[in-house]
Design an enzyme around this catalytic site. Structure first.
Site, mmCIF file in Angstrom:
data_model
loop_
_atom_site.group_PDB
_atom_site.id
_atom_site.type_symbol
_atom_site.label_atom_id
_atom_site.label_comp_id
_atom_site.label_asym_id
_atom_site.label_seq_id
_atom_site.Cartn_x
_atom_site.Cartn_y
_atom_site.Cartn_z
ATOM 1 N N LYS A 8 -4.317 -43.694 46.703
ATOM 2 C CA LYS A 8 -6.020 -43.141 46.751
ATOM 3 C C LYS A 8 -6.721 -44.206 46.707
ATOM 4 C CE LYS A 8 -9.423 -41.402 43.378
ATOM 5 N NZ LYS A 8 -9.908 -41.219 42.134
ATOM 6 N N GLY B 228 -16.837 -40.609 35.219
ATOM 7 C CA GLY B 228 -17.073 -40.494 33.717
ATOM 8 C C GLY B 228 -18.363 -39.836 33.322
ATOM 9 N N ALA C 215 -14.426 -36.765 40.373
ATOM 10 C CA ALA C 215 -15.359 -37.647 39.553
ATOM 11 C C ALA C 215 -16.643 -36.694 39.186
ATOM 12 C CB ALA C 215 -15.934 -38.865 40.206
ATOM 13 N N GLY C 216 -16.806 -36.873 38.005
ATOM 14 C CA GLY C 216 -17.926 -36.074 37.146
ATOM 15 C C GLY C 216 -17.630 -34.912 36.749
ATOM 16 N N ASN D 116 -10.104 -37.061 35.140
ATOM 17 C CA ASN D 116 -9.256 -37.638 33.887
ATOM 18 C C ASN D 116 -10.217 -37.922 32.716
ATOM 19 O OD1 ASN D 116 -8.339 -41.379 34.439
ATOM 20 N ND2 ASN D 116 -8.143 -40.119 32.908
ATOM 21 N N THR D 117 -11.450 -38.477 32.772
ATOM 22 C CA THR D 117 -12.106 -38.717 31.602
ATOM 23 C C THR D 117 -12.440 -37.551 30.760
ATOM 24 O OG1 THR D 117 -13.106 -40.660 32.601
ATOM 25 C CG2 THR D 117 -14.031 -39.881 30.600
#
Length: 259
Positions: free
Chosen positions: A99, A160, A186-187, A208-209
């Site tokens: 990645k 995040g 993301a986001g 992830n986050t």
């Protein structure tokens, strides 16, 4: 519409939810959350693998025979740094997937398009299967596809931030034009964001986050799993066109007292 298999770099995936390994309170919670997500693709920041402390080395807490290991170049601020980190990942994982992240912006963590393209071209030439993380730039997405990238991974909103898909219009263009898988990355802050991405026609999402920092990460991972599946089915079902006026769902013929 048939549900075609997700194939990246010649490898088939049944799960369309990719999961990261950062920000968890403990290795045990990380492992349990990843298991609950039923993912097959797990991203790992090579620079954050702790080889000196076995207890803090996440490679000792995950069974990578059960997951596809996706090293990422997090921390790289230039193409040259990303290439070096990718080679470390290949040496550690003994496979070609990477990645690609090139992020020189410390405040908003936005990826550098020209440096990402530069690194992608070099890595592809060197035999890597490149999954580049990018801003939602349709032109850059096409350039990366033409260069031989295995996917493109446009951001929904800053890493995040949990703000969901703020780049919807551009991601729709990327999906329309792409001949390679599009992974929204993301986001995404809650399962409904993942469902929205899948309903748009994205091939997968990476989270992830939102899982790692949830009050109950295991339950949140399960929620994202179900949302991705629901969104995919919604997309494949070909939703009806929105209307500006109401349309009765029950017949009006035969209503008592109506001629």
């Amino acid at each position: 519409m048939d549900d075609e298999k997700l194939i990246i770099g010649g490898k088939q995936f049944n799960s369309r939810l990719f999961v990261g390994t950062g920000k968890y309170d403990s290795m045990e919670t990380m492992a349990a959350s990843i298991a609950a997500a039923e993912t097959e693709m797990v991203t790992v920041a090579i620079r954050r693998v702790n080889l000196n402390d076995p207890e803090k080395n996440l490679l000792n807490h995950l069974d990578f025979s059960a997951y596809h290991f996706l090293p990422n170049t997090a921390g790289a601020t230039t193409a040259e740094e990303a290439i070096r980190t990718a080679n470390l990942g290949r040496a550690a994982s003994e496979q070609e997937f990477v990645k690609l992240e090139v992020i020189p912006d410390p405040k908003y963590l936005l990826p550098d398009g020209p440096e990402t393209l530069k690194a992608a071209k070099a890595l592809i030439k060197d035999g890597f299967v490149v999954l580049p993380y990018i801003q939602a730039d349709p032109i850059l997405a096409l350039q990366l596809e033409e260069a031989g990238s295995a996917t493109v991974m446009p951001l929904g909103s800053p890493i995040g931030s949990h703000r969901g898909i703020l780049t919807r219009a551009n991601i729709e263009i990327i999906i329309e034009q792409a001949s390679i898988p599009v992974v929204v990355d993301a986001g995404l802050g809650k399962p409904s964001h993942a469902a929205e991405a899948m309903e748009m026609g994205a091939d997968a999402v990476l989270v992830n986050t939102a899982i790692a920092r949830a009050g109950d990460p295991v339950r949140m991972a399960r929620g994202f799993k179900l949302a991705v599946e629901a969104g995919r089915q919604g997309y494949l079902s070909v939703p009806s066109t929105p209307l500006q006026v109401a349309a009765a769902s029950s017949p009006v013929e035969g209503v008592v007292g109506r001629n």
